[in-house]
Design a protein around this motif. Structure first.
Motif, mmCIF file in Angstrom:
data_model
loop_
_atom_site.group_PDB
_atom_site.id
_atom_site.type_symbol
_atom_site.label_atom_id
_atom_site.label_comp_id
_atom_site.label_asym_id
_atom_site.label_seq_id
_atom_site.Cartn_x
_atom_site.Cartn_y
_atom_site.Cartn_z
ATOM 1 N N GLU A 72 0.831 -1.205 0.000
ATOM 2 C CA GLU A 72 0.000 0.000 0.000
ATOM 3 C C GLU A 72 0.866 1.256 0.000
ATOM 4 O O GLU A 72 0.575 2.223 -0.720
ATOM 5 N N ARG A 73 1.911 1.242 0.803
ATOM 6 C CA ARG A 73 2.811 2.403 0.846
ATOM 7 C C ARG A 73 3.508 2.596 -0.490
ATOM 8 O O ARG A 73 3.698 3.718 -0.950
ATOM 9 N N LEU A 74 3.882 1.505 -1.109
ATOM 10 C CA LEU A 74 4.556 1.568 -2.403
ATOM 11 C C LEU A 74 3.631 2.145 -3.475
ATOM 12 O O LEU A 74 4.027 3.030 -4.242
ATOM 13 N N VAL A 75 2.393 1.648 -3.510
ATOM 14 C CA VAL A 75 1.419 2.139 -4.490
ATOM 15 C C VAL A 75 1.129 3.610 -4.255
ATOM 16 O O VAL A 75 1.090 4.415 -5.191
ATOM 17 N N VAL B 6 -7.027 1.059 -6.199
ATOM 18 C CA VAL B 6 -8.169 1.973 -6.103
ATOM 19 C C VAL B 6 -8.319 2.564 -4.699
ATOM 20 O O VAL B 6 -8.431 3.793 -4.556
ATOM 21 N N PRO B 7 -8.297 1.752 -3.634
ATOM 22 C CA PRO B 7 -8.400 2.340 -2.295
ATOM 23 C C PRO B 7 -7.252 3.293 -1.970
ATOM 24 O O PRO B 7 -7.464 4.316 -1.305
ATOM 25 N N ALA B 8 -6.052 2.976 -2.453
ATOM 26 C CA ALA B 8 -4.903 3.852 -2.189
ATOM 27 C C ALA B 8 -5.116 5.206 -2.854
ATOM 28 O O ALA B 8 -4.844 6.262 -2.262
ATOM 29 N N PRO C 168 -9.536 11.788 -2.190
ATOM 30 C CA PRO C 168 -10.960 11.428 -2.086
ATOM 31 C C PRO C 168 -11.883 12.307 -2.930
ATOM 32 O O PRO C 168 -12.903 11.832 -3.423
ATOM 33 N N ALA C 169 -11.526 13.572 -3.096
ATOM 34 C CA ALA C 169 -12.376 14.478 -3.883
ATOM 35 C C ALA C 169 -12.365 14.119 -5.366
ATOM 36 O O ALA C 169 -13.259 14.535 -6.114
ATOM 37 N N ASP C 170 -11.386 13.336 -5.790
ATOM 38 C CA ASP C 170 -11.255 12.967 -7.199
ATOM 39 C C ASP C 170 -11.753 11.543 -7.468
ATOM 40 O O ASP C 170 -11.295 10.882 -8.405
ATOM 41 N N TYR C 171 -12.704 11.075 -6.651
ATOM 42 C CA TYR C 171 -13.133 9.676 -6.784
ATOM 43 C C TYR C 171 -13.745 9.382 -8.155
ATOM 44 O O TYR C 171 -13.621 8.262 -8.667
ATOM 45 N N ILE C 172 -14.391 10.383 -8.772
ATOM 46 C CA ILE C 172 -14.960 10.163 -10.108
ATOM 47 C C ILE C 172 -13.841 9.896 -11.119
ATOM 48 O O ILE C 172 -13.917 8.979 -11.940
ATOM 49 N N SER C 173 -12.796 10.707 -11.058
ATOM 50 C CA SER C 173 -11.659 10.509 -11.961
ATOM 51 C C SER C 173 -10.992 9.162 -11.715
ATOM 52 O O SER C 173 -10.527 8.504 -12.657
ATOM 53 N N ALA D 39 -14.416 -1.763 -4.450
ATOM 54 C CA ALA D 39 -13.375 -0.987 -3.776
ATOM 55 C C ALA D 39 -13.868 0.410 -3.417
ATOM 56 O O ALA D 39 -13.576 0.929 -2.335
ATOM 57 N N MET D 40 -14.639 1.018 -4.305
ATOM 58 C CA MET D 40 -15.180 2.351 -4.038
ATOM 59 C C MET D 40 -16.186 2.309 -2.893
ATOM 60 O O MET D 40 -16.213 3.197 -2.033
#
Length: 251
Positions: free
Chosen positions: A27-30, A63-65, A71-76, A95-96
């Motif tokens: 997760e940190r890497l991603v 996706v979660p990362a 978070p504001a760019d979840y659509i993108s 995931a969303m």
């Protein structure tokens, strides 16, 4: 900076095959890779897309990362993920939903707009995650892709047989013009329970679309007597009951 990104990509490739590599480190890497790309003026949509093209099996990590970082760019983020691999549509939506970044209905609506061919699968994913919001979610799926309404309702009833009547009542309320198809599909699932299904459907619809349901049940092969018995066991108003045409030659 390009060298750094290249090194990170190589590291990520190694972690994909290393089963004992800790998820937290991945997760940190991603997250680090996504931030590096965004800092280099790569859009979050393209960053997610490029990662998932390379590592589609890591959708539940990437996706979660991305959502956690932006978070504001979840659509993108959804756009990039689904454009990378359309077949990942359900995994992206899962995931969303887990990230809880937006209302389930909004996420479903956008997912269907991106991949309408997966409407049936997407609605099942959301109902599993938010079972208490069934009618609203079904409404979103049907109204956004009316051409797929029959397939969506059929698959949803098959996937959630214990909620058959709720799904049927909701579907008829949302799209009454399709009552014949909905009734036919519902009665075909468990013919031995048809009378009970019809009784609960009449009661659930509060005396609406009664004649249409009767006609549809007859067309689906249900006997006149079984329909009469279902009506008598329902909460249907007596005046409506007395005015129904049940015999086939009366239609």
């Amino acid at each position: 900076m390009n060298k750094v990104i290249t090194v990170l990509l190589c590291c990520l490739c190694t972690t994909v095959s290393a089963k004992d590599f800790a998820k937290e480190k991945q997760e940190r890497l991603v997250s680090s890779l996504i931030k590096q790309q965004v800092n280099q003026q790569v859009s979050i949509e393209n960053s997610v897309k490029s990662l998932l093209i390379r590592y589609p099996e890591k959708v539940d990590l990437i996706v979660p990362a991305a959502v956690k970082l932006y978070p504001a760019d979840y659509i993108s983020i959804m756009n990039g993920a689904m454009k990378a691999e359309p077949v990942l549509a359900c995994s992206v939506l899962e995931a969303m939903l887990t990230s809880n970044v937006a209302p389930a209905a909004s996420l479903l609506e956008h997912a269907i707009s991106l991949e309408p061919a997966y409407s049936s699968e997407l609605i099942n994913v959301v109902i599993n995650a938010r079972p208490d919001d069934l009618e609203n979610l079904l409404r979103v799926a049907i109204t956004n892709e009316p051409l797929f309404s029959n397939a969506v309702v059929d698959k949803t009833m098959n996937s959630f047989p214990d909620r058959l009547v709720s799904i049927l009542v909701s579907a008829i309320n949302i799209m009454p013009d399709n009552v014949a198809n909905f009734i036919k599909s519902a009665l075909a699932l468990k013919p031995e329970n048809n009378q009970q299904v019809l009784t609960k459907t009449f009661s659930g619809l509060n005396d609406r679309y009664t004649q249409e349901i009767v006609d549809s049940a007859l067309a689906a092969g249900m006997s006149e007597q079984a329909i009469v018995d279902a009506i008598q066991k329902s909460d249907m108003d007596k005046n409506i009951r007395d005015n129904l045409k049940i015999a086939k030659n009366e239609q």
